[in-house]
Write an enzyme that holds these catalytic residues in place. Structure first.
Site, PDB file in Angstrom:
ATOM      1  N   ARG A 292       0.854  -1.198   0.000  1.00  0.00           N
ATOM      2  CA  ARG A 292       0.000   0.000   0.000  1.00  0.00           C
ATOM      3  C   ARG A 292       0.887   1.245   0.000  1.00  0.00           C
ATOM      4  O   ARG A 292       2.104   1.163   0.065  1.00  0.00           O
ATOM      5  CB  ARG A 292      -0.914   0.022   1.230  1.00  0.00           C
ATOM      6  CG  ARG A 292      -0.162  -0.236   2.526  1.00  0.00           C
ATOM      7  CD  ARG A 292      -1.030  -0.072   3.754  1.00  0.00           C
ATOM      8  NE  ARG A 292      -2.100  -1.047   3.834  1.00  0.00           N
ATOM      9  CZ  ARG A 292      -1.977  -2.283   4.310  1.00  0.00           C
ATOM     10  NH1 ARG A 292      -0.792  -2.704   4.729  1.00  0.00           N
ATOM     11  NH2 ARG A 292      -2.991  -3.091   4.388  1.00  0.00           N
TER      12      ARG A 292
ATOM     13  N   ASP B  93       5.495  -7.791   1.837  1.00  0.00           N
ATOM     14  CA  ASP B  93       4.824  -7.071   2.917  1.00  0.00           C
ATOM     15  C   ASP B  93       4.402  -8.085   3.960  1.00  0.00           C
ATOM     16  O   ASP B  93       4.113  -9.245   3.635  1.00  0.00           O
ATOM     17  CB  ASP B  93       3.603  -6.320   2.370  1.00  0.00           C
ATOM     18  CG  ASP B  93       3.121  -5.219   3.302  1.00  0.00           C
ATOM     19  OD1 ASP B  93       3.333  -4.036   2.976  1.00  0.00           O
ATOM     20  OD2 ASP B  93       2.539  -5.535   4.357  1.00  0.00           O
TER      21      ASP B  93
ATOM     22  N   ASP C  13       8.494 -10.412   6.437  1.00  0.00           N
ATOM     23  CA  ASP C  13       8.652  -9.789   7.749  1.00  0.00           C
ATOM     24  C   ASP C  13      10.065  -9.224   7.808  1.00  0.00           C
ATOM     25  O   ASP C  13      11.035  -9.979   7.925  1.00  0.00           O
ATOM     26  CB  ASP C  13       8.433 -10.820   8.856  1.00  0.00           C
ATOM     27  CG  ASP C  13       8.570 -10.238  10.256  1.00  0.00           C
ATOM     28  OD1 ASP C  13       8.973  -9.060  10.390  1.00  0.00           O
ATOM     29  OD2 ASP C  13       8.287 -10.958  11.230  1.00  0.00           O
ATOM     30  N   VAL C  14      10.180  -7.897   7.722  1.00  0.00           N
ATOM     31  CA  VAL C  14      11.513  -7.280   7.646  1.00  0.00           C
ATOM     32  C   VAL C  14      12.288  -7.384   8.947  1.00  0.00           C
ATOM     33  O   VAL C  14      13.487  -7.085   8.975  1.00  0.00           O
ATOM     34  CB  VAL C  14      11.421  -5.793   7.207  1.00  0.00           C
ATOM     35  CG1 VAL C  14      10.789  -5.673   5.835  1.00  0.00           C
ATOM     36  CG2 VAL C  14      10.676  -4.949   8.247  1.00  0.00           C
TER      37      VAL C  14
ATOM     38  N   ASN D 211      11.350   0.223   2.320  1.00  0.00           N
ATOM     39  CA  ASN D 211      10.242   1.153   2.494  1.00  0.00           C
ATOM     40  C   ASN D 211       9.388   0.858   3.722  1.00  0.00           C
ATOM     41  O   ASN D 211       8.732   1.759   4.244  1.00  0.00           O
ATOM     42  CB  ASN D 211       9.370   1.116   1.234  1.00  0.00           C
ATOM     43  CG  ASN D 211       8.039   1.816   1.411  1.00  0.00           C
ATOM     44  OD1 ASN D 211       7.974   3.033   1.499  1.00  0.00           O
ATOM     45  ND2 ASN D 211       6.967   1.029   1.498  1.00  0.00           N
TER      46      ASN D 211
ATOM     47  N   TYR E 179       9.414   7.607  16.529  1.00  0.00           N
ATOM     48  CA  TYR E 179       9.430   7.628  15.068  1.00  0.00           C
ATOM     49  C   TYR E 179      10.537   8.561  14.569  1.00  0.00           C
ATOM     50  O   TYR E 179      11.303   8.197  13.668  1.00  0.00           O
ATOM     51  CB  TYR E 179       8.075   8.083  14.541  1.00  0.00           C
ATOM     52  CG  TYR E 179       8.017   8.214  13.030  1.00  0.00           C
ATOM     53  CD1 TYR E 179       7.857   7.099  12.224  1.00  0.00           C
ATOM     54  CD2 TYR E 179       8.122   9.462  12.417  1.00  0.00           C
ATOM     55  CE1 TYR E 179       7.805   7.217  10.838  1.00  0.00           C
ATOM     56  CE2 TYR E 179       8.078   9.588  11.035  1.00  0.00           C
ATOM     57  CZ  TYR E 179       7.919   8.463  10.251  1.00  0.00           C
ATOM     58  OH  TYR E 179       7.871   8.590   8.887  1.00  0.00           O
TER      59      TYR E 179
ATOM     60  N   LYS F 278      13.913   7.588  12.233  1.00  0.00           N
ATOM     61  CA  LYS F 278      14.261   8.158  10.933  1.00  0.00           C
ATOM     62  C   LYS F 278      15.596   8.895  10.976  1.00  0.00           C
ATOM     63  O   LYS F 278      16.326   8.921   9.982  1.00  0.00           O
ATOM     64  CB  LYS F 278      13.140   9.075  10.448  1.00  0.00           C
ATOM     65  CG  LYS F 278      11.826   8.322  10.169  1.00  0.00           C
ATOM     66  CD  LYS F 278      12.025   7.165   9.198  1.00  0.00           C
ATOM     67  CE  LYS F 278      10.732   6.460   8.851  1.00  0.00           C
ATOM     68  NZ  LYS F 278      10.913   5.370   7.859  1.00  0.00           N
TER      69      LYS F 278
ATOM     70  N   THR G  33      -1.206   9.024   2.716  1.00  0.00           N
ATOM     71  CA  THR G  33      -1.337   7.575   2.785  1.00  0.00           C
ATOM     72  C   THR G  33      -2.011   7.241   4.108  1.00  0.00           C
ATOM     73  O   THR G  33      -2.252   8.129   4.951  1.00  0.00           O
ATOM     74  CB  THR G  33       0.031   6.883   2.731  1.00  0.00           C
ATOM     75  OG1 THR G  33       0.794   7.274   3.889  1.00  0.00           O
ATOM     76  CG2 THR G  33       0.796   7.265   1.469  1.00  0.00           C
TER      77      THR G  33
END
Length: 279
Positions: A21, A42, A64-65, A91, A156, A160, A191
C-alpha cells in the site's frame, strides 16, 4: 516519465519492502510501468495479493523485515525466480503517534524493529548480494522527521534520524564499491500512515506518486538524498541552520509543536494505529 527514465529503469530487478500500500505500492506501480521487474513483499500478504496491480509484478508475497530468515528467503526467491537484485528499496515502516510516556514498551520496540532494524537487516542482506557484482543501489525511505523533531513522534523521529545516519555512513564505507546508497525524505504524505494527522501550516501533504517519481529519479541518477516536497525540504534544511530557539519557535508557528498532538484526529487514525501497534 521521459525516455531517459525508462531507459535507466527498464529490465532492472527491484525489490520493495512494505509494498502492499501507500508509497511502496505507488513506487512499484511507477517502476513497473517503466519496464522494471518488480518484487514486492509485505507482512500483510493478503493485501499484497489483492492490490489492483499485483498481477503485473514478477513476485509478491509475505515478508517480515524484522525476521532474518523471512528476509533472506524472500531475497533468495527473487534472485532465483526473477534475477539478480539491482535495487532494494527499504520502504516498510510504521508511525504510531502519542506522548512517549504513554507509549507501551512493545510499541516502542515495534517501531525500532521495523523502522531501524528492518532497514539495517535488509541493507546488509542486499549488500551481500550486490558487492560481489560490484553493482547495485539501496534506497532507504527515511522522512523529513529525520531532520527535525515533532512532539508526539519521538520514537518515530529517532528511527528516521537513525536511517539517515546509517545510510550516510554506508555511502562512505562502501565508496568505490559500485553500490549506491540513497535516502528519501518525504514530508507528511497522503497515505494511511498519515491519516488523521494535520500537515504543518503553509505546507501541503505529498502524494505517494510524488514520492514514487522521486525514487524513479534516484534510480536513474543516483544521489545521496532527495526531499519531497521540495518546499518542505527547503524549509526543513533552513530551520536546521537557525539558532535552536529560533528554529523551535518557527516549528511551533508552523504547527509542529505541542499542538500537533491536539490536532490528530483519533477516530480517522484508529484503524491505522490498531494495525501499526499490533504485535
Amino acid at each position: 516519465m521521459s525516455d531517459k527514465f525508462r531507459a535507466a529503469v527498464r529490465g532492472k530487478v527491484i525489490v520493495i519492502t512494505g509494498g502492499a500500500r501507500g508509497i511502496g505500492l505507488a513506487t512499484a506501480t511507477a517502476l513497473q510501468a517503466l519496464g522494471a521487474k518488480i518484487a514486492i513483499g509485505d507482512i500483510d500478504e493478503t493485501t499484497v495479493k489483492e492490490s489492483g496491480t499485483a498481477r503485473d509484478f514478477e513476485l509478491y508475497g509475505k515478508l517480515d523485515v524484522t525476521d532474518t530468515a523471512s528476509f533472506e528467503s524472500f531475497l533468495d526467491e527473487v534472485e532465483r525466480t526473477v534475477g539478480p537484485i539491482d535495487v532494494l528499496i527499504n520502504n516498510a515502516g510504521i508511525m504510531p503517534t502519542g506522548r512517549l510516556v504513554d507509549e507501551p514498551d512493545q510499541v516502542t520496540r515495534r517501531i525500532l524493529d521495523i523502522n531501524v532494524y528492518g532497514v539495517i537487516l535488509g541493507t546488509k542482506l542486499g549488500l551481500a548480494r550486490m558487492l560481489p557484482r560490484k553493482s547495485g543501489h539501496i534506497v532507504n525511505i527515511a522522512s523529513l522527521a529525520g531532520e527535525t523533531h515533532i512532539p508526539g513522534l519521538a520514537t518515530y523521529n529517532a528511527s528516521k534520524h537513525a536511517v539517515l545516519g546509517f545510510t550516510d555512513t554506508l555511502r562512505e564505507e562502501y565508496r568505490g564499491s559500485g553500490v549506491h546508497f540513497s535516502s528519501v525524505l518525504p514530508t507528511l504524505t497522503n497515505t494511511e500512515l498519515g491519516s488523521g494527522v494535520t500537515p504543518p501550516k503553509l505546507l501541503r501533504p505529498a502524494e505517494p506518486e510524488e514520492i514514487a517519481d522521486a525514487i524513479v529519479g534516484l534510480i536513474a541518477s543516483p544521489k545521496s538524498k532527495v526531499r519531497v516536497t521540495a518546499v518542505a525540504g527547503a524549509i526543513s534544511r533552513f530551520v536546521g541552520f537557525l539558532p535552536e530557539a529560533v528554529g523551535d519557535s518557527l516549528g511551533r508557528a508552523l504547527g509542529s509543536g505541542h499542538a500537533f498532538l491536539d490536532d490528530v484526529d483519533a477516530d480517522r487514525r484508529k484503524a491505522y494505529e490498531d494495525r501499526a501497534r499490533s504485535v
